[in-house]
Design an enzyme around this catalytic site. Structure first.
Site, mmCIF file in Angstrom:
data_model
loop_
_atom_site.group_PDB
_atom_site.id
_atom_site.type_symbol
_atom_site.label_atom_id
_atom_site.label_comp_id
_atom_site.label_asym_id
_atom_site.label_seq_id
_atom_site.Cartn_x
_atom_site.Cartn_y
_atom_site.Cartn_z
ATOM 1 N N LYS A 22 -11.897 -26.096 -39.211
ATOM 2 C CA LYS A 22 -10.494 -25.068 -39.055
ATOM 3 C C LYS A 22 -11.073 -23.750 -39.425
ATOM 4 C CE LYS A 22 -7.063 -25.132 -41.894
ATOM 5 N NZ LYS A 22 -6.559 -23.700 -42.413
ATOM 6 N N ASN A 23 -11.341 -23.904 -40.913
ATOM 7 C CA ASN A 23 -11.788 -22.680 -41.367
ATOM 8 C C ASN A 23 -12.972 -21.595 -41.163
ATOM 9 O OD1 ASN A 23 -9.128 -22.701 -42.745
ATOM 10 N ND2 ASN A 23 -9.977 -23.324 -44.819
ATOM 11 N N CYS A 116 3.272 -17.361 -49.581
ATOM 12 C CA CYS A 116 3.347 -18.648 -48.579
ATOM 13 C C CYS A 116 3.315 -19.804 -49.859
ATOM 14 C CB CYS A 116 1.953 -18.801 -47.725
ATOM 15 S SG CYS A 116 0.597 -19.795 -48.601
ATOM 16 N N ARG A 121 -0.804 -14.677 -52.463
ATOM 17 C CA ARG A 121 -1.980 -14.542 -51.354
ATOM 18 C C ARG A 121 -1.760 -13.107 -50.878
ATOM 19 N NH1 ARG A 121 -2.819 -19.833 -47.754
ATOM 20 N NH2 ARG A 121 -4.868 -18.960 -47.664
ATOM 21 N N ASP A 309 -9.008 -26.838 -51.832
ATOM 22 C CA ASP A 309 -8.357 -27.595 -50.466
ATOM 23 C C ASP A 309 -8.517 -28.997 -50.707
ATOM 24 O OD1 ASP A 309 -7.704 -25.050 -49.376
ATOM 25 O OD2 ASP A 309 -9.661 -25.158 -48.129
ATOM 26 N N ARG A 403 -1.515 -28.709 -38.460
ATOM 27 C CA ARG A 403 -2.336 -27.124 -38.551
ATOM 28 C C ARG A 403 -3.886 -27.449 -38.825
ATOM 29 N NH1 ARG A 403 -0.524 -23.709 -42.963
ATOM 30 N NH2 ARG A 403 -2.254 -22.694 -41.954
HETATM 31 N N1 EPU Z 1 -6.916 -12.942 -53.464
HETATM 32 C C1 EPU Z 1 -6.455 -11.769 -53.733
HETATM 33 N N2 EPU Z 1 -6.447 -10.571 -53.058
HETATM 34 C C2 EPU Z 1 -6.971 -10.538 -51.684
HETATM 35 C C3 EPU Z 1 -7.494 -11.786 -51.236
HETATM 36 C C4 EPU Z 1 -7.502 -12.872 -52.308
HETATM 37 O O1 EPU Z 1 -5.829 -11.412 -54.945
HETATM 38 O O2 EPU Z 1 -7.029 -9.581 -51.001
HETATM 39 C C5 EPU Z 1 -6.974 -14.006 -54.402
HETATM 40 C C6 EPU Z 1 -6.065 -15.205 -53.551
HETATM 41 O O3 EPU Z 1 -4.786 -14.906 -54.020
HETATM 42 C C7 EPU Z 1 -6.776 -16.405 -54.335
HETATM 43 C C8 EPU Z 1 -8.271 -15.929 -54.423
HETATM 44 O O4 EPU Z 1 -8.371 -14.466 -54.453
HETATM 45 O O5 EPU Z 1 -6.186 -16.526 -55.495
HETATM 46 C C9 EPU Z 1 -8.879 -16.584 -53.403
HETATM 47 O O6 EPU Z 1 -8.548 -16.681 -52.112
HETATM 48 P P1 EPU Z 1 -9.348 -16.341 -50.671
HETATM 49 O O7 EPU Z 1 -9.072 -15.123 -50.390
HETATM 50 O O8 EPU Z 1 -10.410 -16.899 -50.995
HETATM 51 O O9 EPU Z 1 -8.353 -17.322 -49.689
HETATM 52 P P2 EPU Z 1 -8.042 -17.216 -48.481
HETATM 53 O O10 EPU Z 1 -9.484 -16.544 -47.768
HETATM 54 O O11 EPU Z 1 -6.894 -16.713 -48.066
HETATM 55 C C10 EPU Z 1 -9.291 -19.294 -47.600
HETATM 56 C C11 EPU Z 1 -9.098 -20.708 -46.787
HETATM 57 C C12 EPU Z 1 -7.806 -21.323 -47.477
HETATM 58 C C13 EPU Z 1 -8.564 -21.985 -48.927
HETATM 59 C C14 EPU Z 1 -8.964 -20.421 -49.527
HETATM 60 C C15 EPU Z 1 -9.894 -21.013 -50.781
HETATM 61 C C16 EPU Z 1 -9.312 -19.788 -44.462
HETATM 62 C C17 EPU Z 1 -8.652 -19.402 -43.216
HETATM 63 N N3 EPU Z 1 -8.483 -20.176 -45.488
HETATM 64 O O12 EPU Z 1 -8.052 -18.736 -47.763
HETATM 65 O O13 EPU Z 1 -7.781 -22.530 -46.721
HETATM 66 O O14 EPU Z 1 -7.621 -22.480 -49.677
HETATM 67 O O15 EPU Z 1 -9.826 -19.760 -48.814
HETATM 68 O O16 EPU Z 1 -10.937 -21.862 -50.722
HETATM 69 O O17 EPU Z 1 -10.300 -19.683 -44.607
HETATM 70 C C18 EPU Z 1 -6.359 -24.073 -46.026
HETATM 71 O O18 EPU Z 1 -7.343 -24.671 -45.155
HETATM 72 O O19 EPU Z 1 -5.418 -25.410 -46.309
HETATM 73 C C19 EPU Z 1 -6.392 -23.155 -46.966
HETATM 74 C C20 EPU Z 1 -5.268 -22.702 -47.491
#
Ligand code: EPU
Length: 424
Positions: A22-23, A116, A121, A309, A403
């Site tokens: 998915k990701n 969320c 996030r 995850d 999802r």
């Molecule tokens: N963060 C910030 N600011 C930002 C972006 C991230 O502070 O602008 C922080 C987040 O709050 C978190 C950390 O950085 O504490 C890492 O978050 P990341 O941005 O890596 O998460 P994401 O890209 O929103 C993806 C996956 C998630 C998975 C996370 C961590 C996708 C679509 N989603 O989320 O997947 O948990 O990376 O590996 O790729 C899931 O599939 O259930 C899921 C939540």
């Protein structure tokens, strides 16, 4: 609304095929916006989230067609449009279209995702990254409005924390920027690597795949690409953990063992027998009493560390052990929503901030109960618990599961689990 019903205590024997990730599918589908022509994506899972991003692309003028797990997406006639709150609130990953839209049109208007279930996030890293390219980003009435006159200008972007979708969004903007971009402290997740392969296939110049330092030399135009989505490492991990909980012998097929270094170590340390092959993993665990199960500590980290995850699912397994272990969640501030539900099944878990202490239930084990799915991975931990529990478990709000897990009940049913969907 439907619920998932599980009659626990049945061991698992057989083979489980893994779907595309998915990701990885979400950013790769978003990347098709970067170039006109027909893109071909293979091994795309049919999930609630992939349907949402396709709906979003459809609203922007893309035309797509699905044939089994192969998607053909034509982004030739993309029209500029805003991406509404209705879509972004259903799926945060909708923000992945920001990078491609800014790169192709010089402007984009996308609803800002709210908090969320698992944490606040924010997307501040994405926005400050775009600003480094000369893009002006305004936050107005819940929307991010990004505008640039002319082409984006390559720059250096540093992430305080290696953000997965942040890295992906910045990469998709940088490939069409003028000059060089260096992304430091970039996320190294395999899904980022899959996106890099697609972008390179489209004609982008990117160095450093797999490392935390990526160098992009912008090009003036890209072409449509053909790519395979990598196997879902979180789906793979969930089924391996399920074998530990239910007992049995399962060959998890069409996966990549190299994408799960931390989980495989932890499963072995917990006492499962794990054998890896080129594109499959065999898991063996004794049936019945859990006296073989050792408690192991878990600390979630960016890749190649232990994935957040897979935290909830491993906690369900550890709740079945006989001693104590500690979980430390370092990625999201509110990712223990499954704890209260697991407790309703008899689990002995205490949380304190970002830590959870799990005391195994030993001979007592877990018992079936009516529980509530709160987010995607919390839901799958309830499935793991339900497979091991005595009696009947009913999980409501299973749209969360849908999802991210393709045909979960069918896949588990085929290896001997008693699991099915029912109307609430
Ligand atoms: N963060 C910030 N600011 C930002 C972006 C991230 O502070 O602008 C922080 C987040 O709050 C978190 C950390 O950085 O504490 C890492 O978050 P990341 O941005 O890596 O998460 P994401 O890209 O929103 C993806 C996956 C998630 C998975 C996370 C961590 C996708 C679509 N989603 O989320 O997947 O948990 O990376 O590996 O790729 C899931 O599939 O259930 C899921 C939540």
């Amino acid at each position: 609304m439907e619920k998932m019903v599980i009659e626990g205590g049945k061991p698992l024997y057989g083979e489980i095929p893994i779907s595309g990730a998915k990701n990885a599918a979400l950013p790769l589908i978003a990347a098709t916006l970067l170039a006109p022509g027909k893109h071909i994506l293979r091994n795309v899972p049919d999930l609630r989230d992939t349907r949402t991003i396709l709906k979003l692309l459809g609203e922007l003028g893309a035309v797509w067609e699905r044939d089994g797990s192969t998607l053909t997406i034509d982004c030739t006639d993309i029209v500029y449009a805003e991406v509404s709150y209705d879509l972004v609130k259903t799926m945060r990953a909708s923000v992945l279209v920001l990078g491609p839209l800014i790169a192709r049109f010089g402007r984009a208007k996308v609803s800002l995702p709210g908090g969320c279930a698992i944490g606040e996030r924010p997307i501040n890293f994405h926005i400050s990254g775009f600003e480094r390219f000369g893009v002006e980003c305004r936050l107005q009435q819940g929307y991010v409005e990004a505008v640039i006159d002319g082409r984006l200008r390559g720059s250096s972007v540093y992430f305080d924390i290696p953000s997965v979708t942040g890295t992906e969004n910045i990469l998709m903007a940088a490939v069409l920027a003028e000059g060089k971009t260096v992304i430091k402290n970039a996320a190294r997740e395999p899904e980022v690597g899959n996106l890099i392969d697609m972008l390179v296939g489209m004609g982008a110049e990117i160095e450093g795949k797999g490392s935390d330092s990526l160098v992009v030399t912008g090009v003036s135009a890209l072409k449509a690409a053909e790519i395979d989505i990598i196997p879902d490492r979180i789906e793979t991990g969930t089924y391996l953990i399920a074998v530990g909980a239910a007992g049995g012998e399962v060959l998890v097929k069409n996966c990549n063992p190299l994408h799960l270094p931390a989980l495989l170590e932890k499963l072995r340390a917990a006492g499962l027998e794990i054998k890896t092959f080129a594109d499959s993993i065999q898991a063996l665990a004794p049936v019945g009493k859990k006296d073989w199960l050792k408690s192991v500590d878990i600390k979630t980290m960016p890749y190649p560390g232990y994935p957040t995850d897979l935290q909830a699912q491993f906690m369900a397994l550890m709740a079945l052990g006989s001693s104590i272990c500690v979980f430390n969640e370092t990625i999201f501030e509110n990712r223990f929503m499954h704890v209260a539900e697991l407790r309703r099944m008899g689990a002995k878990i205490r949380t304190d901030g970002s830590s959870a202490v799990v005391t195994g239930t030993g001979d007592e084990g877990l018992c079936g109960a009516r529980v509530m799915a709160t987010d995607l991975r919390a839901s799958s931990s309830l499935v793991v618990a339900g497979l091991a529990a005595s009696g009947r478990t009913e999980i409501s709000r299973i749209y969360h599961l849908e999802r991210g897990y393709e045909n979960l009940a069918e896949k588990l049913g085929r290896v001997g689990a008693r699991i099915w969907k029912e109307d609430e």
